[in-house]
Motif scaffolding. Structure first.
Motif, PDB file in Angstrom:
ATOM      1  N   GLY A 114       0.791  -1.225   0.000  1.00 26.10           N
ATOM      2  CA  GLY A 114       0.000   0.000   0.000  1.00 26.10           C
ATOM      3  C   GLY A 114       0.817   1.265   0.000  1.00 26.10           C
ATOM      4  O   GLY A 114       0.268   2.364   0.065  1.00 26.10           O
ATOM      5  N   PHE A 115       2.151   1.154  -0.074  1.00 26.91           N
ATOM      6  CA  PHE A 115       2.995   2.347  -0.104  1.00 26.91           C
ATOM      7  C   PHE A 115       3.528   2.516  -1.515  1.00 26.91           C
ATOM      8  O   PHE A 115       4.426   1.813  -1.948  1.00 26.91           O
ATOM      9  N   GLY A 116       2.937   3.467  -2.252  1.00 24.93           N
ATOM     10  CA  GLY A 116       3.386   3.678  -3.624  1.00 24.93           C
ATOM     11  C   GLY A 116       2.279   3.382  -4.606  1.00 24.93           C
ATOM     12  O   GLY A 116       1.509   2.446  -4.431  1.00 24.93           O
ATOM     13  N   LEU A 117       2.219   4.182  -5.658  1.00 29.96           N
ATOM     14  CA  LEU A 117       1.194   4.024  -6.669  1.00 29.96           C
ATOM     15  C   LEU A 117       1.807   3.387  -7.918  1.00 29.96           C
ATOM     16  O   LEU A 117       2.418   4.047  -8.740  1.00 29.96           O
ATOM     17  N   GLY A 118       1.660   2.089  -8.037  1.00 33.51           N
ATOM     18  CA  GLY A 118       2.137   1.417  -9.233  1.00 33.51           C
ATOM     19  C   GLY A 118       3.626   1.153  -9.269  1.00 33.51           C
ATOM     20  O   GLY A 118       4.175   0.896 -10.332  1.00 33.51           O
ATOM     21  N   LEU A 119       4.313   1.164  -8.119  1.00 32.58           N
ATOM     22  CA  LEU A 119       5.759   0.959  -8.125  1.00 32.58           C
ATOM     23  C   LEU A 119       6.135  -0.461  -8.523  1.00 32.58           C
ATOM     24  O   LEU A 119       7.287  -0.728  -8.838  1.00 32.58           O
ATOM     25  N   GLY A 120       5.174  -1.376  -8.514  1.00 32.38           N
ATOM     26  CA  GLY A 120       5.460  -2.750  -8.897  1.00 32.38           C
ATOM     27  C   GLY A 120       5.925  -2.899 -10.325  1.00 32.38           C
ATOM     28  O   GLY A 120       6.533  -3.907 -10.692  1.00 32.38           O
ATOM     29  N   VAL A 121       5.677  -1.906 -11.157  1.00 27.90           N
ATOM     30  CA  VAL A 121       6.089  -1.984 -12.552  1.00 27.90           C
ATOM     31  C   VAL A 121       7.604  -1.893 -12.703  1.00 27.90           C
ATOM     32  O   VAL A 121       8.152  -2.203 -13.754  1.00 27.90           O
ATOM     33  N   VAL A 122       8.306  -1.506 -11.649  1.00 30.54           N
ATOM     34  CA  VAL A 122       9.763  -1.363 -11.724  1.00 30.54           C
ATOM     35  C   VAL A 122      10.459  -2.712 -11.858  1.00 30.54           C
ATOM     36  O   VAL A 122      11.489  -2.834 -12.526  1.00 30.54           O
ATOM     37  N   THR A 123       9.916  -3.769 -11.261  1.00 33.97           N
ATOM     38  CA  THR A 123      10.639  -5.023 -11.111  1.00 33.97           C
ATOM     39  C   THR A 123      10.960  -5.708 -12.427  1.00 33.97           C
ATOM     40  O   THR A 123      12.107  -6.082 -12.682  1.00 33.97           O
ATOM     41  N   VAL A 124       9.957  -5.903 -13.271  1.00 32.58           N
ATOM     42  CA  VAL A 124      10.198  -6.630 -14.523  1.00 32.58           C
ATOM     43  C   VAL A 124      11.201  -5.913 -15.424  1.00 32.58           C
ATOM     44  O   VAL A 124      12.116  -6.558 -15.959  1.00 32.58           O
ATOM     45  N   PHE A 170     -12.299  -0.995 -19.957  1.00 37.54           N
ATOM     46  CA  PHE A 170     -11.049  -0.737 -20.682  1.00 37.54           C
ATOM     47  C   PHE A 170      -9.840  -0.892 -19.761  1.00 37.54           C
ATOM     48  O   PHE A 170      -8.887  -1.622 -20.085  1.00 37.54           O
ATOM     49  N   TRP A 171      -9.858  -0.202 -18.621  1.00 42.10           N
ATOM     50  CA  TRP A 171      -8.699  -0.246 -17.741  1.00 42.10           C
ATOM     51  C   TRP A 171      -8.540  -1.608 -17.096  1.00 42.10           C
ATOM     52  O   TRP A 171      -7.410  -2.075 -16.850  1.00 42.10           O
ATOM     53  N   GLY A 172      -9.655  -2.278 -16.790  1.00 37.10           N
ATOM     54  CA  GLY A 172      -9.574  -3.629 -16.233  1.00 37.10           C
ATOM     55  C   GLY A 172      -8.937  -4.598 -17.202  1.00 37.10           C
ATOM     56  O   GLY A 172      -8.059  -5.386 -16.833  1.00 37.10           O
ATOM     57  N   ALA A 173      -9.369  -4.553 -18.470  1.00 39.04           N
ATOM     58  CA  ALA A 173      -8.797  -5.441 -19.483  1.00 39.04           C
ATOM     59  C   ALA A 173      -7.339  -5.110 -19.758  1.00 39.04           C
ATOM     60  O   ALA A 173      -6.491  -6.000 -19.905  1.00 39.04           O
ATOM     61  N   THR A 174      -7.025  -3.815 -19.822  1.00 40.18           N
ATOM     62  CA  THR A 174      -5.639  -3.396 -20.058  1.00 40.18           C
ATOM     63  C   THR A 174      -4.737  -3.855 -18.918  1.00 40.18           C
ATOM     64  O   THR A 174      -3.627  -4.365 -19.145  1.00 40.18           O
ATOM     65  N   SER A 175      -5.210  -3.709 -17.687  1.00 40.29           N
ATOM     66  CA  SER A 175      -4.426  -4.134 -16.535  1.00 40.29           C
ATOM     67  C   SER A 175      -4.227  -5.647 -16.536  1.00 40.29           C
ATOM     68  O   SER A 175      -3.134  -6.141 -16.248  1.00 40.29           O
ATOM     69  N   GLY A 176      -5.270  -6.389 -16.875  1.00 40.05           N
ATOM     70  CA  GLY A 176      -5.155  -7.845 -16.940  1.00 40.05           C
ATOM     71  C   GLY A 176      -4.150  -8.291 -17.992  1.00 40.05           C
ATOM     72  O   GLY A 176      -3.340  -9.194 -17.746  1.00 40.05           O
ATOM     73  N   PHE A 177      -4.174  -7.643 -19.165  1.00 35.41           N
ATOM     74  CA  PHE A 177      -3.263  -8.014 -20.250  1.00 35.41           C
ATOM     75  C   PHE A 177      -1.815  -7.681 -19.897  1.00 35.41           C
ATOM     76  O   PHE A 177      -0.922  -8.530 -20.030  1.00 35.41           O
ATOM     77  N   THR A 178      -1.561  -6.451 -19.455  1.00 38.39           N
ATOM     78  CA  THR A 178      -0.188  -6.053 -19.151  1.00 38.39           C
ATOM     79  C   THR A 178       0.351  -6.790 -17.921  1.00 38.39           C
ATOM     80  O   THR A 178       1.549  -7.064 -17.829  1.00 38.39           O
ATOM     81  N   SER A 179      -0.533  -7.149 -17.003  1.00 39.93           N
ATOM     82  CA  SER A 179      -0.116  -7.949 -15.863  1.00 39.93           C
ATOM     83  C   SER A 179       0.303  -9.337 -16.315  1.00 39.93           C
ATOM     84  O   SER A 179       1.322  -9.878 -15.862  1.00 39.93           O
ATOM     85  N   PHE A 180      -0.455  -9.929 -17.216  1.00 35.06           N
ATOM     86  CA  PHE A 180      -0.127 -11.265 -17.703  1.00 35.06           C
ATOM     87  C   PHE A 180       1.186 -11.267 -18.468  1.00 35.06           C
ATOM     88  O   PHE A 180       2.033 -12.148 -18.277  1.00 35.06           O
ATOM     89  N   ALA A 213       3.716  -8.986 -18.464  1.00 31.91           N
ATOM     90  CA  ALA A 213       4.944  -8.459 -17.867  1.00 31.91           C
ATOM     91  C   ALA A 213       4.790  -8.048 -16.402  1.00 31.91           C
ATOM     92  O   ALA A 213       5.590  -7.260 -15.904  1.00 31.91           O
ATOM     93  N   ASN A 214       3.792  -8.596 -15.700  1.00 33.59           N
ATOM     94  CA  ASN A 214       3.527  -8.167 -14.320  1.00 33.59           C
ATOM     95  C   ASN A 214       3.476  -6.652 -14.212  1.00 33.59           C
ATOM     96  O   ASN A 214       3.952  -6.061 -13.234  1.00 33.59           O
ATOM     97  N   ALA A 215       2.915  -6.012 -15.236  1.00 31.05           N
ATOM     98  CA  ALA A 215       2.903  -4.546 -15.301  1.00 31.05           C
ATOM     99  C   ALA A 215       1.467  -4.024 -15.321  1.00 31.05           C
ATOM    100  O   ALA A 215       1.148  -3.075 -16.033  1.00 31.05           O
ATOM    101  N   GLY A 216       0.602  -4.649 -14.523  1.00 33.39           N
ATOM    102  CA  GLY A 216      -0.799  -4.242 -14.513  1.00 33.39           C
ATOM    103  C   GLY A 216      -1.100  -3.057 -13.629  1.00 33.39           C
ATOM    104  O   GLY A 216      -2.152  -2.419 -13.758  1.00 33.39           O
TER     105      GLY A 216
END
Length: 259
Positions: free
Chosen positions: A29-39, A143-153, A155-158
């Motif tokens: 819960g600390f950070g908005l979307g920082l998980g995209v950094v890892t991949v 739109f955003w739900g589908a986009t998040s699901g696709f990019t998460s699948f 590259a873990n970038a949802g």
């Protein structure tokens, strides 16, 4: 014997462990979307599908921790359409992952990284308090739900797509974290089944996941504590700057191969 079954590239761990810590802080819960950094960081040294396969079991565990910590604090109206829409994105990713070459996956991760950093940097310059909270629009949810699901699948970038969807509604810190936790708990468990069917898990990826798990658990609990205590503005700015640099590098190296 164990060493031969783990990822042996030292730089994978040098860059990957801090990146995973950022991801788990975001999960807490600390950070908005920082998980995209890892991949993007890990993908500098390993193929994207292998990186995603390593991270997925770890993220499923951190999702469950966050879901328990923020239980009952998610915003169900915002999730009601976004979660079903994510299944469309996951289905598209399942069909696409074996048909996209590694160079194209790296390019996609780079573009996602740069676009997310750009959006976050420019958003901090706006005066958010003067903006009206938007109405809930089904088309936007889908739109955003589908986009998040696709990019998460892929590259873990949802997180960037979900963050762009949730930010205008000005949720409290805990409601934002709870809504994000609930969404990705469902998405990642669904991905876990899809990855198993596609045969993307190997003994090496699973053992490496196990090795990285303590870092992720520690980061998740740290994120839960920081969610209550700290102003994350500087942290976000530094993370966006790092993400921008990584994204540009991935785009540059990918285009060199393509061109």
């Amino acid at each position: 014997m164990l060493n031969t079954l783990l990822i042996s590239n030292v730089w994978f761990y040098v860059l990957g462990v801090p990146a995973l810590l950022l991801t788990s802080l975001s999960k807490g819960g600390f950070g908005l979307g920082l998980g995209v950094v890892t991949v993007p960081l890990m993908a500098l040294y390993l193929p994207v599908p292998e990186v995603v396969a390593i991270l997925l079991p770890v993220l499923c565990l951190t999702d469950l921790i966050a879901l328990w910590q923020y239980r009952g604090q998610w915003n169900w109206p915002l999730l009601r359409l976004a979660i079903p829409a994510s299944f469309i994105g996951i289905g598209a990713g399942t069909l696409a992952i074996h048909h996209l070459g590694e160079v194209w996956l790296r390019l996609a991760v780079g573009l996602i990284s740069v676009d997310f950093a750009r959006r976050r940097i420019f958003r901090t310059r706006r005066v958010a308090t003067t903006e009206a909270v938007p109405r809930l629009r089904p088309a936007s949810c889908m739109f955003w739900g589908a986009t998040s699901g696709f990019t998460s699948f892929m590259a873990n970038a949802g997180e960037p797509a979900l963050t762009m969807y949730l930010l205008p509604f000005r949720l409290s810190n805990r409601s934002f974290a709870g809504t994000t936790a609930a969404f990705f708990a469902v998405v990642n468990l669904t991905k876990l089944m899809s990855f198993s069917m596609l045969g993307l898990f190997t003994r090496t990826t699973l053992l490496t996941s196990l090795l990285l798990t303590p870092v992720a658990v520690l980061g998740t609990y740290a994120g839960i504590r920081l969610n209550r205590r700290l102003n994350a503005t500087l942290f976000h700015q530094l993370s966006c700057a790092i993400l921008l640099v990584i994204g540009v590098r991935l785009i540059y190296t990918s285009l060199k191969v393509i061109v």
